[in-house]
Enzyme design. Structure first.
Site, short mmCIF file in Angstrom:
data_model
loop_
_atom_site.label_atom_id
_atom_site.label_comp_id
_atom_site.label_asym_id
_atom_site.label_seq_id
_atom_site.Cartn_x
_atom_site.Cartn_y
_atom_site.Cartn_z
N LYS A 1 14.25 -13.37 -12.60
CA LYS A 1 13.93 -12.24 -13.47
C LYS A 1 12.95 -12.65 -14.55
O LYS A 1 11.98 -11.95 -14.85
CB LYS A 1 15.22 -11.68 -14.08
CG LYS A 1 16.05 -10.89 -13.09
CD LYS A 1 15.41 -9.56 -12.83
CE LYS A 1 15.66 -8.92 -11.48
NZ LYS A 1 15.42 -9.67 -10.29
N GLU B 1 9.40 -13.34 -13.00
CA GLU B 1 8.63 -12.19 -12.51
C GLU B 1 8.31 -11.20 -13.63
O GLU B 1 7.40 -10.39 -13.48
CB GLU B 1 9.33 -11.50 -11.35
CG GLU B 1 10.68 -10.92 -11.62
CD GLU B 1 11.28 -10.28 -10.37
OE1 GLU B 1 10.53 -9.86 -9.47
OE2 GLU B 1 12.51 -10.18 -10.30
N ASN C 1 -1.90 0.79 6.06
CA ASN C 1 -0.98 -0.14 5.39
C ASN C 1 -0.56 -1.15 6.45
O ASN C 1 -0.16 -0.78 7.55
CB ASN C 1 0.26 0.62 4.88
CG ASN C 1 1.23 -0.31 4.16
OD1 ASN C 1 0.89 -1.47 3.89
ND2 ASN C 1 2.42 0.18 3.86
N GLY C 2 -0.71 -2.45 6.14
CA GLY C 2 -0.30 -3.49 7.10
C GLY C 2 -1.44 -4.46 7.32
O GLY C 2 -2.36 -4.56 6.51
N GLU D 1 19.10 -16.12 -10.11
CA GLU D 1 18.65 -14.74 -10.31
C GLU D 1 18.12 -14.56 -11.73
O GLU D 1 17.08 -13.92 -11.94
CB GLU D 1 19.80 -13.77 -10.03
CG GLU D 1 19.50 -12.32 -10.31
CD GLU D 1 18.34 -11.74 -9.50
OE1 GLU D 1 17.87 -12.43 -8.56
OE2 GLU D 1 17.84 -10.65 -9.84
N CYS E 1 0.83 -1.21 0.00
CA CYS E 1 0.00 0.00 0.00
C CYS E 1 0.86 1.25 0.00
O CYS E 1 1.94 1.29 0.55
CB CYS E 1 -0.88 0.01 1.25
SG CYS E 1 -1.86 -1.47 1.41
N TRP F 1 -2.98 -2.62 -1.68
CA TRP F 1 -2.60 -3.95 -2.18
C TRP F 1 -3.37 -4.93 -1.29
O TRP F 1 -3.05 -5.08 -0.11
CB TRP F 1 -1.09 -4.14 -2.06
CG TRP F 1 -0.54 -5.32 -2.78
CD1 TRP F 1 -0.30 -5.44 -4.12
CD2 TRP F 1 -0.16 -6.58 -2.21
NE1 TRP F 1 0.22 -6.68 -4.41
CE2 TRP F 1 0.30 -7.40 -3.27
CE3 TRP F 1 -0.15 -7.09 -0.93
CZ2 TRP F 1 0.77 -8.70 -3.07
CZ3 TRP F 1 0.31 -8.39 -0.73
CH2 TRP F 1 0.75 -9.17 -1.80
N HIS G 1 21.57 -35.52 -11.70
CA HIS G 1 20.82 -36.07 -10.56
C HIS G 1 19.32 -35.86 -10.74
O HIS G 1 18.56 -35.95 -9.79
CB HIS G 1 21.31 -35.41 -9.27
CG HIS G 1 22.76 -35.64 -9.02
ND1 HIS G 1 23.27 -36.83 -8.55
CD2 HIS G 1 23.85 -34.85 -9.27
CE1 HIS G 1 24.59 -36.76 -8.49
NE2 HIS G 1 24.97 -35.57 -8.91
N ARG H 1 4.77 0.77 -6.19
CA ARG H 1 4.72 -0.17 -5.06
C ARG H 1 3.75 -1.32 -5.32
O ARG H 1 3.69 -2.27 -4.54
CB ARG H 1 4.32 0.56 -3.77
CG ARG H 1 5.31 1.64 -3.35
CD ARG H 1 4.70 2.53 -2.28
NE ARG H 1 4.48 1.84 -1.05
CZ ARG H 1 5.37 1.79 -0.04
NH1 ARG H 1 6.52 2.40 -0.19
NH2 ARG H 1 5.12 1.15 1.07
N LYS I 1 6.73 -3.89 -5.00
CA LYS I 1 8.15 -3.56 -4.87
C LYS I 1 8.66 -3.91 -3.48
O LYS I 1 9.81 -4.30 -3.32
CB LYS I 1 8.38 -2.06 -5.13
CG LYS I 1 9.84 -1.64 -5.04
CD LYS I 1 10.70 -2.38 -6.05
CE LYS I 1 12.16 -2.04 -5.93
NZ LYS I 1 13.00 -2.91 -6.80
#
Ligand code: AGP
Length: 614
Positions: free
Chosen positions: A488, A491, A101-102, A484, A2, A75, A507, A27, A609
């Protein structure tokens, strides 16, 4: 997560608030709303979806012009993202509005008590209960600040709250527990926000609110207390980002800008930390050398990309500092009863400094008396305040959800820490540390060189836009780079991607190899001959089974040419520093492929974010 904006001053509050919300869009959110106080009346407007929906509603039905107001981008955590659940939420009388927010963990019990007392709650959210609690507390007298303090003392969980009340039209009240809240200090006006980006167009002087604090914002003054009403110590700071730094700078996406900024970000993170004698100066960490000499174990806690930086740090710390180093996903860390004591150094890596999983891991480590060092990119965020020391990365604002320059600067920070540990503990000769520091100082230009050769990578990415899956392989520090690269692609392109340690292929994962499957392989420098030869064998194995091999190797490494369908050359650098140059092609690859698929690479679906809830 948020976004929150509050304003009180002489400007039209709606303009300031909506502009602030626009700067917080990165965000991630799924609804937006505003509240304005004017002529003693409270007006709210809120819409599901993107900010444009709210702007349209405000144009159709403009609220009365007032100079006190607040806004929110939500959010969703409790209740679906729709108009009804969007913030602000009001009380029964329509004279109190609150944004949040939370997560309020005891809201169900509070809601039941309120409904029992006759309150009519209209949404599915935890937040709405706060509006009605404020309504009851205001009836007890003392004004909105006292009411807010009394309500906060009843709440459990993580919350940042901002509220306004028709009883005092020059006042915005905020409260903070865990989730971020900063005050912007203007002249004849003041601001509240979840992130300084919301108000740096107006002021760059700020106050970071601490845990369990309430702030009373008026045009000519700010009062901060604790939840009991006692005056609180506050620390003003100057935000060193200007508005242009938070703009796209001519790129189509923030992510493209931030990839391009990496040489500068790496250089800035080295700045001032290498003495004229070539030794490292990290006094800013506020960790005495003797304390560092007493460390007998390092544990790194982080999430996502920051965790991948931790995995690379492990190799550097064990090799240079001779210390055992564990790397933990922050959200797993405290549930495994980790063995911690005063000789354990916990390093928490977080770009935002607000990742709740990482913050909770840090709190657990502090309770176990471990020393905690933060690596963070946001001055004034929560993480630095909860650590014994902090080493800031200087990547500048990273707006795109997918972390790029923050990741490279996290690597620089962990290299600095590992070399500093070697320097103070004497685990490497002074000239060895000096030589590595000099090589590290050359990395900005190496990263710059990689960026100059990315057009073939973009062409390759566009040619693979129709693929359903890409695998990534690496050995040693190339393995976290493979992880990584896969993250990328997941997402940004929303496609299946997986990173493996190349030695793991036989394996199990080699069963995935089929004709034409794209496999990216990160090859260690030839100097690591054993590792290098093994991964060349891996490339041969997958190519023999039809894989389309995309090989990232140091320039001049001709041994891989016969087995590479595509060869991406990067500058030759020491093994441990190689992630700084091998990660960049993978960032560009994922960004270009996602763009070719028509995705918004700055705000990928379902992602935020900063993950400020557990
Ligand atoms: C990486 O591209 C993602 N944005 C995500 O994995 C991120 O790295 C993770 O959520 C940790 O965030 P932090 O560094 O702000 O703590």
């Amino acid at each position: 997560m948020c976004g929150i904006v509050g304003y009180v001053g002489a400007k039209p509050a709606l303009d300031v608030v909506v502009e602030g919300l626009a700067r917080l869009e990165y965000r991630g959110y799924d609804s937006a709303g505003v509240a304005v106080l004017a002529d003693g009346r409270l007006t709210t407007a809120k819409r599901a979806g993107k900010l444009v929906n709210l702007r349209n509603a405000l144009e159709e039905e403009p609220p009365p012009a007032g100079t006190t107001g607040m806004g929110h981008t939500r959010w969703a955590t409790h209740g679906p993202p729709n108009d009804r659940n969007a913030h602000p939420h009001t009380d029964c009388t329509g004279t109190v509005a609150v944004i949040h927010n939370g997560i309020i963990e005891n809201f169900a019990r509070l809601r039941a008590e309120l409904e029992e007392a006759g309150h009519k709650l209209r949404s599915d959210t935890d937040t709405e209960a706060v509006a009605h609690l404020l309504e009851d507390e205001l009836k007890r007298g003392g004004g909105l600040p006292d009411a807010m303090r009394r309500v906060c003392r009843r709440l459990e969980g993580a919350f940042t709250l901002v509220a306004v009340h028709t009883g005092d039209t020059d006042l915005v009240v905020g409260a903070r527990r865990n989730s971020p809240l900063v005050v912007g200090l203007g002249k004849g006006e003041n601001f509240l926000a979840s992130d300084v980006a919301a108000f740096i167009a107006h002021t760059r002087d700020a106050i970071e609110l601490g845990q369990d604090q309430v702030v009373e914002l008026r045009p000519n003054g700010v009062v901060v207390t604790d939840f009991a009403g006692r005056p609180a110590e506050v620390k003003e700071y100057h935000v060193d980002w200007d508005v242009s730094a938070a703009e796209k700078g001519g790129y189509d996406y923030f992510m493209l800008k931030e990839i391009a900024e990496q040489p500068r970000a790496v250089a800035d993170t080295l700045l001032g930390r290498i003495g004229t004698d070539g030794r490292l100066i990290l006094d800013e960490m506020r960790m005495p050398d003797q304390e560092l000499r007493e460390v007998d174990k390092v544990i790194i806690v982080a999430c996502g990309t920051a965790n991948h930086a931790g995995l690379i740090a492990k190799y550097a710390i064990e090799h240079w500092a001779g210390l055992p180093c564990e790397v933990e996903l922050a959200h797993e860390f405290r549930y495994r009863d980790p063995i911690l004591n005063r000789s354990t150094l916990v390093i928490a890596i977080s770009q935002s400094g607000e990742t709740m999983d990482t913050l909770m891991a840090v709190r657990h480590a502090r309770e176990q008396h471990a020393k905690v060092l933060g690596i963070c990119n946001v001055n004034g965020s929560t993480l630095p305040r909860e650590c014994d020391g902090v080493l800031y990365t200087h990547a500048g604002p990273e707006i795109a959800v997918a972390s790029t320059k923050a990741f490279l600067t996290q690597l620089v920070a962990v290299y600095l820490i590992a070399l500093y540990l070697a320097q103070v503990r004497g685990t490497k000769w002074g000239d060895e540390v000096f030589a590595m520091i000099q090589l590290l100082a050359q990395m900005p230009e190496k990263v710059d060189k990689v960026l100059e050769t990315m057009e073939p990578v973009r062409e390759l990415a566009r040619s693979l836009a129709g693929e359903r899956c890409v695998l990534f392989l690496g050995r040693h520090v190339g393995f976290p780079v493979a992880l990584e690269g896969a993250l990328k692609l997941k997402e940004l392109a929303y496609m299946h991607a997986e990173g493996f340690a190349a030695g793991e292929l036989k394996h199990g994962p080699i069963a995935l190899i089929e004709e034409g499957l794209p496999v990216v392989v990160v090859v260690p420098p030839r100097a690591r001959d054993v590792l290098h030869d093994k991964i060349v064998s891996n490339i041969q194995e997958i190519r023999a089974r039809g894989a389309r091999t995309i090989v990232i190797a140091e320039e001049g490494d001709t041994s891989v040419e016969p087995y590479a369908d595509t060869l991406i050359a990067v500058p030759a650098v020491p093994t441990l520093l190689q992630p700084l140059v091998t990660t960049v092609p993978l960032q560009v690859f994922a960004c270009e492929l996602a763009t070719a698929k028509g995705h918004d690479v700055d705000q990928p679906r379902n992602l935020a974010k900063s993950v400020t809830v557990e």
